[in-house]
Scaffold this motif. Structure first.
Motif, PDB file in Angstrom:
ATOM      1  N   ASN A  58       0.003   7.073   4.911  1.00  0.00           N
ATOM      2  CA  ASN A  58       0.900   5.947   4.165  1.00  0.00           C
ATOM      3  C   ASN A  58      -0.156   5.059   3.388  1.00  0.00           C
ATOM      4  N   ASN A  59      -1.450   4.776   3.662  1.00  0.00           N
ATOM      5  CA  ASN A  59      -2.601   4.051   3.106  1.00  0.00           C
ATOM      6  C   ASN A  59      -3.347   5.039   2.067  1.00  0.00           C
ATOM      7  N   TRP A  78      -2.745   5.536  -0.997  1.00  0.00           N
ATOM      8  CA  TRP A  78      -2.901   4.686  -2.369  1.00  0.00           C
ATOM      9  C   TRP A  78      -3.828   3.680  -2.235  1.00  0.00           C
ATOM     10  N   VAL A  79      -4.083   3.287  -1.204  1.00  0.00           N
ATOM     11  CA  VAL A  79      -5.294   2.015  -1.176  1.00  0.00           C
ATOM     12  C   VAL A  79      -6.572   2.692  -1.282  1.00  0.00           C
ATOM     13  N   ALA A  86      -6.668   3.897  -5.089  1.00  0.00           N
ATOM     14  CA  ALA A  86      -6.960   2.869  -5.972  1.00  0.00           C
ATOM     15  C   ALA A  86      -8.199   2.450  -6.282  1.00  0.00           C
ATOM     16  N   LEU A  87      -9.006   2.154  -5.273  1.00  0.00           N
ATOM     17  CA  LEU A  87     -10.194   1.582  -4.993  1.00  0.00           C
ATOM     18  C   LEU A  87     -11.293   2.807  -5.055  1.00  0.00           C
ATOM     19  N   VAL A 125      -4.119   7.236 -13.581  1.00  0.00           N
ATOM     20  CA  VAL A 125      -2.892   8.193 -13.773  1.00  0.00           C
ATOM     21  C   VAL A 125      -2.172   7.549 -15.010  1.00  0.00           C
ATOM     22  N   ASP A 180       3.386  -1.630   4.965  1.00  0.00           N
ATOM     23  CA  ASP A 180       2.877  -1.950   3.358  1.00  0.00           C
ATOM     24  C   ASP A 180       1.615  -2.675   3.572  1.00  0.00           C
ATOM     25  N   TRP A 181       0.571  -1.929   2.982  1.00  0.00           N
ATOM     26  CA  TRP A 181      -0.694  -2.611   2.953  1.00  0.00           C
ATOM     27  C   TRP A 181      -0.860  -3.811   1.820  1.00  0.00           C
ATOM     28  N   ALA A 182       0.013  -3.588   0.867  1.00  0.00           N
ATOM     29  CA  ALA A 182       0.044  -4.671  -0.229  1.00  0.00           C
ATOM     30  C   ALA A 182       0.721  -5.834   0.385  1.00  0.00           C
ATOM     31  N   LEU A 206      -7.189  -5.300  -5.537  1.00  0.00           N
ATOM     32  CA  LEU A 206      -5.837  -4.335  -5.659  1.00  0.00           C
ATOM     33  C   LEU A 206      -5.022  -4.748  -6.644  1.00  0.00           C
ATOM     34  N   GLU A 260      -1.165   3.364  -8.696  1.00  0.00           N
ATOM     35  CA  GLU A 260      -0.092   2.507  -8.436  1.00  0.00           C
ATOM     36  C   GLU A 260      -0.070   1.194  -7.588  1.00  0.00           C
ATOM     37  N   ALA A 261      -1.536   0.853  -7.449  1.00  0.00           N
ATOM     38  CA  ALA A 261      -1.854  -0.433  -6.841  1.00  0.00           C
ATOM     39  C   ALA A 261      -1.130  -1.733  -7.486  1.00  0.00           C
ATOM     40  N   ARG A 288       2.547  -1.959  -6.899  1.00  0.00           N
ATOM     41  CA  ARG A 288       2.685  -2.110  -5.402  1.00  0.00           C
ATOM     42  C   ARG A 288       2.384  -3.683  -5.212  1.00  0.00           C
ATOM     43  N   MET A 289       1.304  -4.299  -5.675  1.00  0.00           N
ATOM     44  CA  MET A 289       0.785  -5.779  -5.375  1.00  0.00           C
ATOM     45  C   MET A 289       1.920  -6.583  -6.199  1.00  0.00           C
TER      46      MET A 289
END
Ligand SMILES: [Fe+2]
Ligand SMILES: [Fe+2]
Lengths: 322, 117, 270
Positions: free
Chosen positions: A307-308, A310-311, A314-315, A322, C111-113, C166, C172-173, C176-177
């Motif tokens: 689920n994370n 993407w984090v 992203a970093l 993309v 949801d981390w964001a 982020l 996609e960050a 999402r943010m």
């Protein structure tokens, strides 16, 4: 003198015997030092399992973090479970450095766990249905963990020994945190006392299993001889189990609690505890992720990890564009 | 192309000093995607029960470590008394002859004290 | 007012200070709970450890406020935390909202964001409030504010780092943010408000006026957003005002979990 300038020119056997000399004289091995493949693989197996067990071990207790019955207990158990995640961090770092030459990272450790190739400790496959279990885990599961971890404080592998030193310092807090919960319940109402007694009855077999089989003949595998040979630990599984029984049986009984084993007694002549063997077939079954909570806990970890994703993407420094 | 977030796990070495004026010491290593995140992870991961006055994070790849072979170059003969006070211990007796004390470490380092007298 | 006894002797003052303390306590308590549900589920292990410290600090702040309420004769701090119905709670609705779909023990699709934005915006609002409370006319609260302020530097630094990284990251960050920012802003006004008794609080010197504090929060946010490729949408209180006891189902389920063991025997010692 254990190293010479022409180290790289030594034959494998010479390196091996120098290595054994080093650890036998109490020298510490560091991550970038030469080490026998067998030593590296033994350490990777031991430490990645230890590390991932800390992470998985946070999950049964996690349930009780928001539910803890007072502000003080909420804070205490948050700090305790945080430490367990922290132990996972320390140990996985040690394992990751050992796996690095093989091109493996934390990503592979997680994937190994998810696939069922990396096992975690038998106790963390078990349910913790009441607040009594939260107390018992802190008291006796951590108690058992303290016995095994202090046994490796002088491990020949320096990074592991240093991580264990940090961990054991925190375990002192864990022991007292567990005892504080148990003490309040033991001195409380009938219902509160029943919470601990039920928890002991539920956990006793798992606690005996915690130290592993006495010898390879019990379950077919045991790494204890190798780890002793390489000076990673000093005591056998059975010696550790006996040390645990020595330390904790009197404490359990002193609170008026009982142990669910009528055969349990101390043999004065042999100077050891005689106890009903747990079902070692069940042990094998549990650590193969067939325990009562194995699937749930793995699911929880997999869900969180994916689920994370993407984090992390992203970093990532040269991450997904993309 | 994605790397499945694998590069997120950069290695950082964490150093810290306990209090103002103290030297920094190595603590442990952690994984983070960059120095900023590494820095905000550092204290809580390794020093959450002790005072900290400063933290450094260093990318592991920027640390030049010694190989096992190179560590061999660190060894020295134990014949360098001339470099230490051990080689000059006889002065104590000599000075006693002149009714003076030897200027040893304890004596000399005491001179830095605030003697405004 | 120097002490709880003095405050208790003045009913009007006592009502105002109690109201403020409930808001402060309930805000910290519920957001610390939501944070603690994340334990073991953060994007990586190092963050799990760091995040937990923030939750512990925040729960510790809630405990300080509940103790101040206890001193004002409101009852035992643990009872105040564990045994008040949703309708009596004064926390902002934004802070009670679930972390995402699922449950903290089963399929938590958190949801981390949302976590980063909610915690960051809240930390900034809390900072503004705490700065003002350092000069509160109620001395025990002013003293508490000085202590709590010390830990807020880290909370802000931590969340600001995640937030700015982020928002400007790849993939996609940013999207999402942006969604998380929109979602948080829909209820952010509920965090910034001091509720219907806010004017009284200001008049009695307990804290500065809501308008002033809100403006300060906006000023701080503008500084952060200025170099970023996005802007802050208007803040609203879409689902109502938690300061008036208006809450969502999310609070009921949270309170059931938080009080599950406590309520087995509220008079027992645990
Ligand atoms: Fe641990
Ligand atoms: Fe522990």
């Amino acid at each position: 003198m254990s190293t010479t300038l022409s180290y790289d020119r030594l034959s494998e056997e010479e390196k091996h015997s120098q290595f054994m000399e080093r650890i036998e004289s109490g020298e510490k091995i560091e991550a970038d030092d030469w080490m026998p493949k067998d030593y590296r693989m033994t350490l990777i197996k031991l430490i990645s399992m230890h590390g991932i067990s800390e992470i998985m071990g946070a999950l049964p207790e996690k349930e009780w973090v928001p539910k803890a019955p007072s502000l003080r207990r909420k804070l205490g158990i948050m700090a305790k479970v945080q430490d367990e995640m922290g132990h996972g961090q320390l140990l996985l770092r040690v394992a990751e450095d050992l796996m690095k030459p093989m091109g493996k990272t934390r990503e592979e450790i997680m994937q190994d766990l998810f696939r069922g190739d990396l096992k975690f400790h038998n106790v963390f496959h078990m349910p913790a249905p009441t607040w009594g279990d939260a107390g018992l885990i802190g008291w006796l599961v951590d108690g058992a963990a303290i016995i095994t971890q202090t046994n490796m404080l002088k491990a020949s592998y320096g990074p592991y020994a240093r991580a264990l030193k940090r961990i054991c310092a925190e375990e002192v807090f864990h022991a007292q945190h567990g005892e504080a919960i148990i003490m309040a319940l033991a001195e409380g109402t009938e219902e509160q006392r029943a919470l601990i007694q039920d928890a002991i009855d539920r956990w006793w077999e798992s606690l005996l299993m915690f130290f592993g089989p006495a010898s390879a003949t019990t379950t077919g595998t045991s790494k204890q001889d190798t780890t002793i040979k390489y000076r990673i630990r000093t005591k056998t599984n059975e010696e550790l189990r006996q040390a645990f029984l020595d330390k904790y049986i009197p404490r359990v009984l002193s609170l008026g609690l009982t142990i669910p084993d009528e055969t349990l007694h101390y043999d004065k002549e042999k100077q050891q505890w005689v106890y009903q063997q747990p079902d070692w077939n069940e042990f094998k079954n549990i650590v193969r992720n067939n325990g009562p909570k194995s699937k749930d806990r793995l699911d929880l970890r997999i869900t969180a990890y994916e689920n994370n994703a993407w984090v992390r993407e992203a970093l990532s420094p040269d991450g997904a564009v993309v | 192309m994605t790397n499945n977030g694998r590069e997120f796990y950069q290695e950082f070495e964490v150093f810290s000093s306990k209090s103002n004026g103290e030297q920094v010491q190595h603590q442990f290593s952690l994984l983070a995607p960059n120095e900023e995140i590494a820095l905000v992870m550092a204290q809580e991961n390794f020093m959450r029960r002790q005072p900290v006055a400063d933290i450094w994070v260093v990318k592991r790849s920027n640390v030049r470590k010694m190989t096992q072979e190179e560590k061999g170059s660190l060894q020295r003969l134990d014949n360098k008394e001339y470099r230490t006070t051990k080689g000059y211990g006889y002065l104590k007796k000599k000075w006693r002859h002149y009714e003076q004390n030897i200027l040893d470490e304890k004596e000399i380092l005491s001179w830095g004290g605030d003697d405004k007298k | 007012m120097k002490s709880a006894q003095e405050a208790q002797a003045d009913p009007k003052y006592k009502t105002a200070v109690t109201e403020l303390l409930y808001q402060l306590a309930d805000d910290d308590f519920i957001i610390a709970f939501r944070g603690s549900e994340w334990l073991g589920l953060a994007p990586h292990i190092e963050e799990d450890v760091a995040f937990s410290s923030i939750n512990q600090d925040t729960m510790g702040h809630a405990a300080i406020y509940y103790q101040l309420l206890e001193a004002l004769g409101e009852g035992d701090a643990d009872a105040l935390a564990h045994d008040r119905e949703a309708g009596q709670r004064k926390n902002a609705i934004l802070l009670e909202e679930v972390n995402g779909p699922g449950h903290y023990l089963k399929k938590p699709l958190y949801d981390w964001a949302f976590a980063v934005v909610r915690h960051y915006f809240y930390a900034q609002a809390k900072k503004v409030r705490i700065e003002s409370l350092k000069n509160s006319s109620y001395q025990p609260l002013a003293d508490a504010a000085v202590k709590i302020n010390m830990e807020l530097y880290y909370h802000l630094l931590h969340w600001k780092t995640w937030f700015t990284q982020l928002v400007t990251a790849k993939g996609e960050a940013p999207e999402r943010m942006k969604n998380a920012i929109d979602k948080v802003c829909e209820d952010m006004e509920g965090v910034l408000t001091l509720g219907p008794k806010g004017a009284n609080m200001a008049a009695l010197g307990l804290i500065e006026e809501e308008k002033l504090l809100t403006q300060r929060w906006h000023n701080e946010m503008e500084k952060v957003f200025e170099p970023l490729p996005i802007s802050l949408p208007p803040v609203q209180a879409k689902r109502g005002n938690g300061r008036e006891g208006v809450h969502t189902e999310d609070l009921n389920s949270a309170l059931a979990t938080l009080g599950e063991v406590y309520k087995q025997d509220p008079v027992a010692s645990w």
